[in-house]
Enzyme design. Structure first.
Site, PDB file in Angstrom:
ATOM      1  N   GLU A   1       0.880  -1.172   0.000  1.00 32.15           N
ATOM      2  CA  GLU A   1       0.000   0.000   0.000  1.00 32.15           C
ATOM      3  C   GLU A   1       0.912   1.215   0.000  1.00 32.15           C
ATOM      4  O   GLU A   1       1.608   1.479   0.983  1.00 32.15           O
ATOM      5  CB  GLU A   1      -0.898   0.008   1.250  1.00 32.15           C
ATOM      6  CG  GLU A   1      -1.954  -1.067   1.250  1.00 32.15           C
ATOM      7  CD  GLU A   1      -3.118  -0.774   0.308  1.00 32.15           C
ATOM      8  OE1 GLU A   1      -3.122   0.280  -0.358  1.00 32.15           O
ATOM      9  OE2 GLU A   1      -4.018  -1.620   0.243  1.00 32.15           O
TER      10      GLU A   1
ATOM     11  N   CYS B   1      -2.080   9.281   3.458  1.00 30.51           N
ATOM     12  CA  CYS B   1      -1.870   8.760   2.100  1.00 30.51           C
ATOM     13  C   CYS B   1      -2.984   9.223   1.157  1.00 30.51           C
ATOM     14  O   CYS B   1      -2.747   9.403  -0.032  1.00 30.51           O
ATOM     15  CB  CYS B   1      -1.769   7.245   2.121  1.00 30.51           C
ATOM     16  SG  CYS B   1      -3.161   6.458   2.952  1.00 30.51           S
TER      17      CYS B   1
HETATM   18  P1  NAD Z   1       8.760   4.880   4.139  1.00 38.43           P
HETATM   19  O1  NAD Z   1       8.556   4.093   2.897  1.00 38.43           O
HETATM   20  O2  NAD Z   1       9.929   5.761   4.230  1.00 38.43           O
HETATM   21  O3  NAD Z   1       8.864   3.890   5.400  1.00 38.43           O
HETATM   22  C1  NAD Z   1       7.846   2.984   5.737  1.00 38.43           C
HETATM   23  C2  NAD Z   1       8.442   1.842   6.551  1.00 38.43           C
HETATM   24  O4  NAD Z   1       9.312   1.072   5.712  1.00 38.43           O
HETATM   25  C3  NAD Z   1       9.298   2.259   7.729  1.00 38.43           C
HETATM   26  O5  NAD Z   1       9.084   1.343   8.779  1.00 38.43           O
HETATM   27  C4  NAD Z   1      10.712   2.163   7.184  1.00 38.43           C
HETATM   28  O6  NAD Z   1      11.686   1.939   8.185  1.00 38.43           O
HETATM   29  C5  NAD Z   1      10.616   0.978   6.259  1.00 38.43           C
HETATM   30  N1  NAD Z   1      11.497   0.985   5.074  1.00 38.43           N
HETATM   31  C6  NAD Z   1      11.932   2.049   4.353  1.00 38.43           C
HETATM   32  N2  NAD Z   1      12.628   1.622   3.277  1.00 38.43           N
HETATM   33  C7  NAD Z   1      12.601   0.258   3.299  1.00 38.43           C
HETATM   34  C8  NAD Z   1      13.131  -0.763   2.456  1.00 38.43           C
HETATM   35  N3  NAD Z   1      13.828  -0.477   1.355  1.00 38.43           N
HETATM   36  N4  NAD Z   1      12.925  -2.047   2.798  1.00 38.43           N
HETATM   37  C9  NAD Z   1      12.206  -2.371   3.895  1.00 38.43           C
HETATM   38  N5  NAD Z   1      11.695  -1.450   4.749  1.00 38.43           N
HETATM   39  C10 NAD Z   1      11.882  -0.150   4.438  1.00 38.43           C
HETATM   40  O7  NAD Z   1       7.388   5.685   4.382  1.00 38.43           O
HETATM   41  P2  NAD Z   1       7.043   6.697   5.576  1.00 38.43           P
HETATM   42  O8  NAD Z   1       7.754   7.984   5.379  1.00 38.43           O
HETATM   43  O9  NAD Z   1       7.172   6.006   6.870  1.00 38.43           O
HETATM   44  O10 NAD Z   1       5.467   6.903   5.310  1.00 38.43           O
HETATM   45  C11 NAD Z   1       4.941   7.794   4.404  1.00 38.43           C
HETATM   46  C12 NAD Z   1       4.539   7.085   3.117  1.00 38.43           C
HETATM   47  O11 NAD Z   1       3.606   6.050   3.407  1.00 38.43           O
HETATM   48  C13 NAD Z   1       3.813   8.015   2.128  1.00 38.43           C
HETATM   49  O12 NAD Z   1       4.290   7.777   0.843  1.00 38.43           O
HETATM   50  C14 NAD Z   1       2.351   7.598   2.266  1.00 38.43           C
HETATM   51  O13 NAD Z   1       1.557   7.906   1.152  1.00 38.43           O
HETATM   52  C15 NAD Z   1       2.492   6.133   2.489  1.00 38.43           C
HETATM   53  N6  NAD Z   1       1.276   5.567   3.091  1.00 38.43           N
HETATM   54  C16 NAD Z   1       0.436   4.832   2.293  1.00 38.43           C
HETATM   55  C17 NAD Z   1      -0.742   4.311   2.841  1.00 38.43           C
HETATM   56  C18 NAD Z   1      -1.712   3.497   1.999  1.00 38.43           C
HETATM   57  O14 NAD Z   1      -2.676   2.955   2.539  1.00 38.43           O
HETATM   58  N7  NAD Z   1      -1.525   3.392   0.691  1.00 38.43           N
HETATM   59  C19 NAD Z   1      -1.054   4.544   4.184  1.00 38.43           C
HETATM   60  C20 NAD Z   1      -0.172   5.306   4.948  1.00 38.43           C
HETATM   61  C21 NAD Z   1       1.002   5.804   4.391  1.00 38.43           C
END
Ligand code: NAD
Length: 457
Positions: A233, A267
């Site tokens: 997501e 999001c």
């Molecule tokens: P992010 O992708 O930076 O991090 C999310 C999680 O993934 C964190 O726990 C992080 O430590 C981990 N992570 C980061 N890179 C990784 C990798 N390469 N491999 C494995 N784990 C990794 O996102 P964020 O800044 O925490 O959240 C914001 C983002 O989340 C926005 O883009 C938002 O739109 C999205 N989001 C989407 C939904 C949805 O339902 N589609 C809901 C909430 C947030």
């Protein structure tokens, strides 16, 4: 987030004050596979029990969560920054729907029978194994919640890697559930993307990831090693279309709320607003007036509607996009510039075009971008001019708006409302906003291996 090699602790900061809220030990990367091994052993025992028994074991955790809603919600606000009512509301929402959601999962995973003239086939929705859940910080209880509950009821074990920005509240949520579960069935690992990558590389069977598009793409690539199932997501750039026959008051009320809620760190935030020329100027005037009524500040204080950005890093991304848009000719109708600490002023921009980065990249901040359009065709074309496709909404006379809504390339479109569906609807992104999905009967089945057993008649 401060993490150092010599001091293996994750320090969590209050984004409104920059004061530390607490610490948790970082899980060493080489320990992640050990956690997953223990998880796999616990999963085998859990999966051997009927789904109804698993459901009943989990059911009382909802009441405990409700009893802890104020304490966990307060921690959520201190750690993440959203206003206290929203922090407590997030935990209450998870707790209130707990039992109903368990029933929905059990019902969705009941075996089904299909038959033709020759054969009778039973369809089973079996557990997949170990589910590795990786979550962001913007809804630090609900994001883990939707993976944890569906994963566990389906008979999987869960290893959760919550965001490094909000580890304390994720830990508090899991501690409540763990009071009711056997050992090792729900475990947490704490750390940064390094721990997330280690979890993806470990022998998990399913990866449930919510987060940015960039991280999702990386995870999808890594998951091919071992053909791990994935549910991604991802981010969005949600459009709102305001037609010439829209109820402007309803459209403005929704638009202001959905552009600025959680400081735009949602999001499905409304990031682009396309308004028909016939109503554009009046819409902008009303939008600016309503924005000016919102109070921004520390979410723990009374009367605050909007909190800070989660971090200085997130703020820098938003401020940079805003400055670039203004340099490229966007008009600041309200706000603009900078504010102290991790705050970004609530900003309304007009005079926009799709040549500008702010109309293309996810912003994830409190910036409402309003673009004038001439007729439905232009609105639809611009709304669809994005690789993203998470949510969208269309405001107008119901039949008219519903016709336009069917042509928007998003997973979830709301007519005269937000994009969330009736209870039982999936949470689903189209295009680059999702790959697999969760929630609702269709989503619950994605936590399972479908198997068939067929008998000749
Ligand atoms: P992010 O992708 O930076 O991090 C999310 C999680 O993934 C964190 O726990 C992080 O430590 C981990 N992570 C980061 N890179 C990784 C990798 N390469 N491999 C494995 N784990 C990794 O996102 P964020 O800044 O925490 O959240 C914001 C983002 O989340 C926005 O883009 C938002 O739109 C999205 N989001 C989407 C939904 C949805 O339902 N589609 C809901 C909430 C947030």
């Amino acid at each position: 987030m401060n993490t150092t090699q010599t001091h293996p602790e994750l320090v969590s900061y209050n984004p409104a004050t920059n004061e530390p809220v607490g610490t948790l030990p970082i899980t060493p990367v080489d320990q992640v596979s050990v956690v997953v091994e223990r998880s796999a052993a616990a999963q085998k025992r859990w999966a051997s029990r009927p789904i109804e028994e698993r459901a009943e074991q989990l059911r009382p955790a909802g009441e405990r969560l409700a009893a802890e809603a104020e304490a966990i919600g307060t921690l959520l606000t201190r750690e993440m920054g959203k206003p206290l009512a929203e922090g407590i509301g997030e935990v209450t929402y998870a707790a209130k729907g707990w039992s109903e959601e368990i029933d929905e999962i059990v019902s969705a995973l009941r075996p089904e029978v299909i038959e033709d003239d020759d054969r009778l086939t039973r369809l089973y929705f079996d557990p997949l194994g170990v589910c590795g859940a990786i979550t962001p910080w913007n809804f630090p209880v609900l994001m883990p919640h939707q993976a944890v509950l569906a994963g566990l009821v389906a008979g999987n074990s869960v290893v959760l890697k919550p965001s490094e920005e909000t580890p304390l509240v994720a830990q508090a949520y899991c501690d409540v559930i763990n009071e009711f579960l056997p050992e090792d069935l729900l475990q947490l690992i704490h750390g940064t993307e390094d721990q997330g990558k280690a979890l993806v590389a470990s022998p998990v069977d399913l990866i449930v990831f919510t987060g940015s598009k960039a991280a999702g793409e990386h995870i999808l690539g890594s998951a091919s090693n071992g053909l791990k199932r994935v549910i991604l997501e991802l981010g969005g750039k949600d459009p709102m279309v305001v037609l010439d026959d829209a109820d402007l008051d309803a459209a403005v009320t929704f638009g202001v709320r959905n552009a600025f809620r959680n400081a735009g760190q949602v999001c499905v935030s409304t990031e682009r607003i396309y308004v028909d020329d016939a109503v554009h100027d009046e819409f902008v005037d009303r939008f600016v007036a309503r924005t000016a009524e919102l109070q921004q500040g520390d979410g723990m204080a009374d009367g605050i509607h909007i909190g800070p950005m989660i971090s200085a890093r997130q703020k820098a991304l938003v401020v940079e996009q805003l400055a670039e848009a203004v340099e490229d000719g966007a008009v600041v109708a309200h706000g603009g510039g900078d504010a102290a600490g991790n705050f970004v002023p609530l900003t309304v921009l007009t005079g926009l075009s799709h040549d500008m980065r702010i109309m293309n990249d996810e912003t994830f901040g409190p910036i409402a971008c309003i673009q004038r359009v001439h007729g439905d065709e232009e609105a639809i074309e611009l709304a669809n001019d994005t690789p993203y496709g998470l949510g969208a909404c269309v405001f107008g006379e119901v039949e008219h708006a519903s016709r336009v809504a069917r042509r928007i390339e998003a997973g979830m479109v709301g007519v005269n409302s937000g994009c969330g569906g009736a209870s039982g609807s999936p949470w689903v992104g189209a295009k680059h906003s999702g790959y697999g999905f969760h929630s609702g009967p269709l989503g619950h089945r994605q936590f399972c291996q479908v198997r068939t057993v067929s008998v000749p008649k």
